[in-house]
Design a protein around this motif. Structure first.
Motif, PDB file in Angstrom:
ATOM      1  N   LEU A  55      45.635   6.915   2.768  1.00  0.00           N
ATOM      2  CA  LEU A  55      43.840   7.204   3.425  1.00  0.00           C
ATOM      3  C   LEU A  55      44.557   8.040   4.413  1.00  0.00           C
ATOM      4  O   LEU A  55      44.920   8.388   5.375  1.00  0.00           O
ATOM      5  CB  LEU A  55      43.991   5.930   3.119  1.00  0.00           C
ATOM      6  CG  LEU A  55      41.709   6.205   3.660  1.00  0.00           C
ATOM      7  CD1 LEU A  55      41.312   5.584   2.140  1.00  0.00           C
ATOM      8  CD2 LEU A  55      41.074   4.494   4.724  1.00  0.00           C
ATOM      9  N   ARG A  56      43.258   9.371   3.362  1.00  0.00           N
ATOM     10  CA  ARG A  56      42.778  10.347   4.561  1.00  0.00           C
ATOM     11  C   ARG A  56      41.178  10.310   5.336  1.00  0.00           C
ATOM     12  O   ARG A  56      40.463  10.178   3.848  1.00  0.00           O
ATOM     13  CB  ARG A  56      43.222  11.730   3.309  1.00  0.00           C
ATOM     14  CG  ARG A  56      44.195  11.821   3.266  1.00  0.00           C
ATOM     15  CD  ARG A  56      45.401  12.073   3.991  1.00  0.00           C
ATOM     16  NE  ARG A  56      45.216  14.306   3.239  1.00  0.00           N
ATOM     17  CZ  ARG A  56      45.753  15.096   4.608  1.00  0.00           C
ATOM     18  NH1 ARG A  56      46.223  14.426   5.327  1.00  0.00           N
ATOM     19  NH2 ARG A  56      45.562  16.020   4.404  1.00  0.00           N
ATOM     20  N   ARG A  57      41.432  10.653   6.407  1.00  0.00           N
ATOM     21  CA  ARG A  57      40.153  10.853   6.253  1.00  0.00           C
ATOM     22  C   ARG A  57      39.898  11.886   7.757  1.00  0.00           C
ATOM     23  O   ARG A  57      41.078  12.710   8.100  1.00  0.00           O
ATOM     24  CB  ARG A  57      39.249   9.924   7.901  1.00  0.00           C
ATOM     25  CG  ARG A  57      40.383   9.364   8.463  1.00  0.00           C
ATOM     26  CD  ARG A  57      39.647   9.029  10.338  1.00  0.00           C
ATOM     27  NE  ARG A  57      38.561   9.383  10.160  1.00  0.00           N
ATOM     28  CZ  ARG A  57      37.465   9.587  10.945  1.00  0.00           C
ATOM     29  NH1 ARG A  57      37.039   8.270  11.620  1.00  0.00           N
ATOM     30  NH2 ARG A  57      36.685  10.648  11.415  1.00  0.00           N
ATOM     31  N   PRO A  58      38.685  12.836   8.128  1.00  0.00           N
ATOM     32  CA  PRO A  58      38.762  14.025   9.259  1.00  0.00           C
ATOM     33  C   PRO A  58      38.984  13.615  10.494  1.00  0.00           C
ATOM     34  O   PRO A  58      38.855  11.970  10.344  1.00  0.00           O
ATOM     35  CB  PRO A  58      37.008  14.684   8.918  1.00  0.00           C
ATOM     36  CG  PRO A  58      37.004  13.946   7.741  1.00  0.00           C
ATOM     37  CD  PRO A  58      37.545  12.994   7.354  1.00  0.00           C
ATOM     38  N   THR A  94      35.223   8.658  -1.080  1.00  0.00           N
ATOM     39  CA  THR A  94      34.163   7.716  -0.849  1.00  0.00           C
ATOM     40  C   THR A  94      33.330   8.431   0.434  1.00  0.00           C
ATOM     41  O   THR A  94      33.525   8.842   0.840  1.00  0.00           O
ATOM     42  CB  THR A  94      33.791   6.287  -1.110  1.00  0.00           C
ATOM     43  OG1 THR A  94      32.845   6.112  -0.592  1.00  0.00           O
ATOM     44  CG2 THR A  94      34.533   5.895   0.293  1.00  0.00           C
ATOM     45  N   ASP A  95      31.566   8.638   0.825  1.00  0.00           N
ATOM     46  CA  ASP A  95      31.511   8.882   1.740  1.00  0.00           C
ATOM     47  C   ASP A  95      30.191   7.854   2.135  1.00  0.00           C
ATOM     48  O   ASP A  95      29.052   8.627   2.141  1.00  0.00           O
ATOM     49  CB  ASP A  95      30.967  10.672   1.653  1.00  0.00           C
ATOM     50  CG  ASP A  95      30.216  10.607   0.454  1.00  0.00           C
ATOM     51  OD1 ASP A  95      29.534  10.249  -0.680  1.00  0.00           O
ATOM     52  OD2 ASP A  95      29.585  12.099  -0.071  1.00  0.00           O
ATOM     53  N   ASP A  96      30.238   7.346   1.096  1.00  0.00           N
ATOM     54  CA  ASP A  96      29.092   6.055   0.947  1.00  0.00           C
ATOM     55  C   ASP A  96      28.851   5.712   2.523  1.00  0.00           C
ATOM     56  O   ASP A  96      30.174   4.982   3.264  1.00  0.00           O
ATOM     57  CB  ASP A  96      29.234   4.901   0.242  1.00  0.00           C
ATOM     58  CG  ASP A  96      27.983   4.049  -0.165  1.00  0.00           C
ATOM     59  OD1 ASP A  96      27.866   4.105   0.720  1.00  0.00           O
ATOM     60  OD2 ASP A  96      28.372   2.960  -0.516  1.00  0.00           O
ATOM     61  N   PRO A  97      27.992   5.764   3.143  1.00  0.00           N
ATOM     62  CA  PRO A  97      27.650   5.529   4.696  1.00  0.00           C
ATOM     63  C   PRO A  97      27.646   3.701   4.906  1.00  0.00           C
ATOM     64  O   PRO A  97      28.183   3.238   6.084  1.00  0.00           O
ATOM     65  CB  PRO A  97      25.994   5.607   5.045  1.00  0.00           C
ATOM     66  CG  PRO A  97      25.490   5.913   3.861  1.00  0.00           C
ATOM     67  CD  PRO A  97      26.739   6.470   2.615  1.00  0.00           C
ATOM     68  N   VAL A 102      32.581   8.847   7.122  1.00  0.00           N
ATOM     69  CA  VAL A 102      32.987  10.725   7.076  1.00  0.00           C
ATOM     70  C   VAL A 102      33.578  10.676   5.709  1.00  0.00           C
ATOM     71  O   VAL A 102      34.101   8.946   5.243  1.00  0.00           O
ATOM     72  CB  VAL A 102      34.452  11.756   7.847  1.00  0.00           C
ATOM     73  CG1 VAL A 102      32.916  11.341   9.234  1.00  0.00           C
ATOM     74  CG2 VAL A 102      34.721   9.928   8.470  1.00  0.00           C
ATOM     75  N   PRO A 103      34.147  11.769   5.105  1.00  0.00           N
ATOM     76  CA  PRO A 103      34.194  11.268   3.780  1.00  0.00           C
ATOM     77  C   PRO A 103      35.618  10.738   4.087  1.00  0.00           C
ATOM     78  O   PRO A 103      36.836  10.482   4.949  1.00  0.00           O
ATOM     79  CB  PRO A 103      34.523  12.619   2.846  1.00  0.00           C
ATOM     80  CG  PRO A 103      33.204  13.379   3.850  1.00  0.00           C
ATOM     81  CD  PRO A 103      33.265  12.868   4.635  1.00  0.00           C
TER      82      PRO A 103
END
Length: 344
Positions: A55-58, A94-97, A102-103
């Motif tokens: 999994l990756r995120r900013p 996903t960028d579902d809140p 964050v995406p």
């Protein structure tokens, strides 16, 4: 640390998102921060049966525009699935809140070896080091041979001359993230601006290609997956080769701090990397000295940004430690040396 406490991830929400992706898993999921990257954060995800995903995120905290765009990374990886470039498969974005602020990008887990610490580099035989080393420029040649139109990436980025785009982008990045005045870097910028080579072709460019951004086969040493596509764009293919050389310190060079794995016996010298790329790509490499200089300049600016982010928010510090002012100055000094040799 339990998964519930993992920084940057809501474990329960991500588990619910998994259930919507058609991915078979035995919950609950466990998360572990992996990799030494100080840019996008990467997590190993495991289920109760031992299946694994990535999994990756900013990064956490305030971000510079477009620098950590995981949605763009997902687009590139998806497009490359049909090509000869080895990449992990994208399973979800996903960028579902309800899931995340964050995406988030979910990818398959590619088993293999990432040579990202000195202990791993030392554990390899000289023969394995050599196999890994020569596989890198050959893999770059595959990236640069991708038919952009066939995979729908002609619109990924501007088609304007790449050197000018890079000089503008990274000069601005320096101004935003610098922690001090560094006249030697400013002088290097002026040299690069004055010596821009003519652009002869436009290809897919990885943008941050080096030993620690690939997974290699435990059996052969060949590259089995190229990671970290967040800086990928369209541009001059020699820029990637310049970056690879910039990230490839020889014995006695301290441009990468504590990680000098490529100076160990068996890893090819920079000249051998160039020869392997030349043989695999058939390209004219006359301008490579320019791109090697720019590669070092860019690594210095990236390192300054990492140092700045770690100062602004200590949670962004990664296991590999934070770059130092001395290391950044060593990069700039080396860049001036390469520029002198290249006559720019």
């Amino acid at each position: 640390m339990s998964s519930a406490d993992i920084v940057g991830i809501d474990a329960g929400a991500v588990g619910r998102w998994f259930a919507t992706l058609g991915v078979d898993f035995a919950g609950p999921l466990a998360f572990e921060r992996i990799g030494l990257g100080q840019s996008n954060l990467t997590y190993l995800v495991k289920d109760q049966d031992g299946h694994r995903w990535v999994l990756r995120r900013p990064p956490l905290g305030h971000l510079l525009a477009s620098a950590h765009d995981v949605a763009r990374e997902a687009r590139i990886l998806t497009a490359l699935e049909s090509t000869a470039v080895p990449t992990p498969r994208v399973l979800g974005l996903t960028d579902d809140p309800a899931v995340t602020d964050v995406p988030l990008l979910l990818m398959e887990y590619v088993d293999g070896q990432v040579v990202d610490t000195m202990s791993i580099a030392r554990s390899l035989t000289p023969e394995r080091r050599r196999a890994i080393g020569v596989s890198l420029p050959r893999t770059l040649a595959k990236i640069h041979a991708v038919d952009l139109e066939a995979i729908g990436l002609t619109g990924l980025a501007s088609h304007k001359p790449y050197a000018q785009r890079q000089l503008k982008r990274w000069s601005a990045q320096w101004e935003r993230s610098k922690t001090r005045e560094l006249p030697a870097l400013e002088g290097l910028t002026r040299r690069l601006v004055a010596a821009v080579p003519e652009q002869r072709e436009l290809t897919l460019v990885h943008g941050d290609f080096h030993l620690r951004n690939v997974i290699t086969s435990h059996d052969s040493g060949e590259v089995t997956a190229v990671l970290d596509w967040e800086l990928s764009t369209l541009g001059d293919p020699l820029a990637d080769m310049g970056s690879l050389l910039a990230y490839w310190p020889a014995q006695g060079e301290n441009t990468l701090g504590d990680f000098v794995g490529t100076a160990l016996d068996g890893f090819p010298h920079r000249e051998e990397l160039v020869a392997a790329y030349s043989a695999a790509s058939g390209r004219d490499l006359t301008a490579l000295g320019y791109w090697h200089t720019m590669g070092l300049w860019k690594v210095a600016i990236i390192a300054e940004g990492v140092m700045r982010r770690a100062m602004d928010d200590p949670r962004n510090k990664a296991a590999s430690g934070t770059p130092t002012a001395e290391r950044i100055e060593a990069l700039v000094t080396k860049a001036h040396e390469v520029a002198d040799t290249a006559g720019i």
